[in-house]
Design a protein around this motif. Sequence first.
Motif, PDB file in Angstrom:
ATOM      1  N   GLN A  66      -3.763   1.777  -2.171  1.00 35.87           N
ATOM      2  CA  GLN A  66      -5.228   1.823  -2.226  1.00 35.87           C
ATOM      3  C   GLN A  66      -5.866   0.690  -1.428  1.00 35.87           C
ATOM      4  O   GLN A  66      -6.882   0.894  -0.762  1.00 35.87           O
ATOM      5  N   ILE A  67      -5.279  -0.494  -1.474  1.00 37.73           N
ATOM      6  CA  ILE A  67      -5.804  -1.594  -0.669  1.00 37.73           C
ATOM      7  C   ILE A  67      -5.546  -1.321   0.816  1.00 37.73           C
ATOM      8  O   ILE A  67      -6.383  -1.641   1.667  1.00 37.73           O
ATOM      9  N   ALA A  68      -4.437  -0.714   1.119  1.00 40.40           N
ATOM     10  CA  ALA A  68      -4.132  -0.360   2.508  1.00 40.40           C
ATOM     11  C   ALA A  68      -5.204   0.563   3.076  1.00 40.40           C
ATOM     12  O   ALA A  68      -5.610   0.430   4.240  1.00 40.40           O
ATOM     13  N   ARG A  69      -5.675   1.488   2.249  1.00 42.39           N
ATOM     14  CA  ARG A  69      -6.713   2.426   2.682  1.00 42.39           C
ATOM     15  C   ARG A  69      -7.994   1.672   3.046  1.00 42.39           C
ATOM     16  O   ARG A  69      -8.643   1.987   4.044  1.00 42.39           O
ATOM     17  N   ILE A  70      -8.341   0.664   2.257  1.00 42.67           N
ATOM     18  CA  ILE A  70      -9.525  -0.154   2.540  1.00 42.67           C
ATOM     19  C   ILE A  70      -9.343  -0.922   3.849  1.00 42.67           C
ATOM     20  O   ILE A  70     -10.286  -1.113   4.619  1.00 42.67           O
ATOM     21  N   LEU A  71      -8.105  -1.339   4.098  1.00 44.31           N
ATOM     22  CA  LEU A  71      -7.807  -2.104   5.310  1.00 44.31           C
ATOM     23  C   LEU A  71      -7.663  -1.212   6.542  1.00 44.31           C
ATOM     24  O   LEU A  71      -7.490  -1.718   7.656  1.00 44.31           O
ATOM     25  N   GLY A  72      -7.733   0.105   6.341  1.00 47.80           N
ATOM     26  CA  GLY A  72      -7.603   1.030   7.463  1.00 47.80           C
ATOM     27  C   GLY A  72      -6.167   1.309   7.857  1.00 47.80           C
ATOM     28  O   GLY A  72      -5.881   1.743   8.969  1.00 47.80           O
ATOM     29  N   ILE A  73      -5.242   1.055   6.907  1.00 52.71           N
ATOM     30  CA  ILE A  73      -3.816   1.291   7.148  1.00 52.71           C
ATOM     31  C   ILE A  73      -3.459   2.675   6.622  1.00 52.71           C
ATOM     32  O   ILE A  73      -3.809   3.032   5.509  1.00 52.71           O
ATOM     33  N   HIS A  74      -2.740   3.462   7.423  1.00 51.17           N
ATOM     34  CA  HIS A  74      -2.409   4.827   7.014  1.00 51.17           C
ATOM     35  C   HIS A  74      -1.375   4.852   5.896  1.00 51.17           C
ATOM     36  O   HIS A  74      -0.635   3.894   5.675  1.00 51.17           O
ATOM     37  N   TYR A  75      -1.350   5.971   5.178  1.00 52.49           N
ATOM     38  CA  TYR A  75      -0.382   6.196   4.092  1.00 52.49           C
ATOM     39  C   TYR A  75       1.016   6.417   4.687  1.00 52.49           C
ATOM     40  O   TYR A  75       1.139   7.093   5.713  1.00 52.49           O
ATOM     41  N   PRO A  76       2.094   5.923   4.063  1.00 47.00           N
ATOM     42  CA  PRO A  76       2.112   5.043   2.895  1.00 47.00           C
ATOM     43  C   PRO A  76       1.802   3.594   3.281  1.00 47.00           C
ATOM     44  O   PRO A  76       2.335   3.084   4.268  1.00 47.00           O
ATOM     45  N   GLY A  77       0.943   2.955   2.515  1.00 48.10           N
ATOM     46  CA  GLY A  77       0.433   1.643   2.888  1.00 48.10           C
ATOM     47  C   GLY A  77       1.364   0.478   2.625  1.00 48.10           C
ATOM     48  O   GLY A  77       1.322  -0.522   3.339  1.00 48.10           O
ATOM     49  N   GLY A  78       2.222   0.595   1.601  1.00 48.02           N
ATOM     50  CA  GLY A  78       3.088  -0.523   1.219  1.00 48.02           C
ATOM     51  C   GLY A  78       3.924  -1.101   2.350  1.00 48.02           C
ATOM     52  O   GLY A  78       3.898  -2.317   2.584  1.00 48.02           O
ATOM     53  N   PRO A  79       4.686  -0.270   3.064  1.00 44.97           N
ATOM     54  CA  PRO A  79       5.522  -0.807   4.143  1.00 44.97           C
ATOM     55  C   PRO A  79       4.723  -1.500   5.249  1.00 44.97           C
ATOM     56  O   PRO A  79       5.172  -2.506   5.800  1.00 44.97           O
ATOM     57  N   MET A  80       3.529  -0.981   5.560  1.00 40.58           N
ATOM     58  CA  MET A  80       2.713  -1.592   6.611  1.00 40.58           C
ATOM     59  C   MET A  80       2.098  -2.907   6.151  1.00 40.58           C
ATOM     60  O   MET A  80       1.993  -3.862   6.929  1.00 40.58           O
ATOM     61  N   ILE A  81       1.698  -2.985   4.871  1.00 38.29           N
ATOM     62  CA  ILE A  81       1.204  -4.256   4.333  1.00 38.29           C
ATOM     63  C   ILE A  81       2.314  -5.301   4.405  1.00 38.29           C
ATOM     64  O   ILE A  81       2.083  -6.461   4.771  1.00 38.29           O
ATOM     65  N   ASP A  82       3.514  -4.897   4.067  1.00 33.92           N
ATOM     66  CA  ASP A  82       4.670  -5.795   4.144  1.00 33.92           C
ATOM     67  C   ASP A  82       4.882  -6.266   5.583  1.00 33.92           C
ATOM     68  O   ASP A  82       5.136  -7.453   5.836  1.00 33.92           O
TER      69      ASP A  82
END
Length: 345
Positions: free
Chosen positions: A176-192
């Motif tokens: 959900q935070i990834a979505r706010i940051l404009g990161i596509h699903y799935p956000g976890g790996p990209m946040i990492d």
Amino acid sequence: MQKELIIIGIESSCDDTAVSIIKGRKVLSNIIFHQNIHKKYGGVVPELASRLHEKKLPLATKKAIFLSKIDQNQIDGVSVTFGPGLIGPLLVGSSFAKSFSMGLGVPLLSANHIQSHIFTHFIENANINNNSYPKFPFLSLVISGGHTLIIEVNHFFHMKILGSTLDDSVGNVFDQIARILGIHYPGGPMIDFFSKYGNKNKFHFSKPLVNGLNFSFSGLKSQIRKFIENNIKNDPFFIKKHIHDICASMQKIISEILLEKVYQAILQTNIFRVSLSGGVSANHEIQNTFLSFFKKKTKKWELFLPKIEYATDNAAMIGISGIFKYERKMFESLDTSPFSKLKKF
């Protein structure tokens, strides 16, 4: 000499179509077909996932058997995820597995998705930091898109949930935070990924106060969301300038929350062996936080971390669950139906 069992594992609880062949505790093949179509919707669409499972399961099965270099008539049992998960995809997987077991004339074995994540640590060479298998009893932190649990594992099928999330799972917060940051699903790996280039001490977030061993992440999620939105009002380019630091700071606070709860569980149970399981356990900040903590302890403090191919949803974990169930003659009826929500162990 007793023959080593050969089990085919089938996993379709969400959006990954996975099939694996296990012999004893050794993985002979581990096939995963990812459903990338869900990225454009920002999350898994159950109906689409079900259709793709139906299409991909025969292909994944054929490939898994081919790469394992066995004849399908050597298979002793069919292990399949019955839940928890999305009911549509689970129905597709369980129906396929039932037909396959009937065709081969071998037992059907039902796998609990959460238990199976824990069982990954009993697969040969599945751990990145420990070559042995965890001894009973041990504590398991299961963290994924749908679950955040601390489980006391007394034996293979004797487990007790000590703590769980009262609202959002860790994986859900990341997405959900990834979505706010404009990161596509799935956000976890990209946040990492972004966090590796950020300063984890740049921004500070407060920890939720939750009694006992339970978790709560909805407040933290709202806190981070409001922090981002307020800063965007002052600087429209705030995310672009600070995305690495936001990701790193977010991961730091979540890692600390997870470790603090596990430490409480250790003190309460006097059990010093801990395993991490589930897709979020592949997060490098969470792994490093736990590794750093355990390195400061004595040898009786043991930590088991899964390799990434066994952290995320896979069928090898379903296969090893099938091995343990077959050894105990815990066969499943063809009338058994899958379930969407977590049941007590």
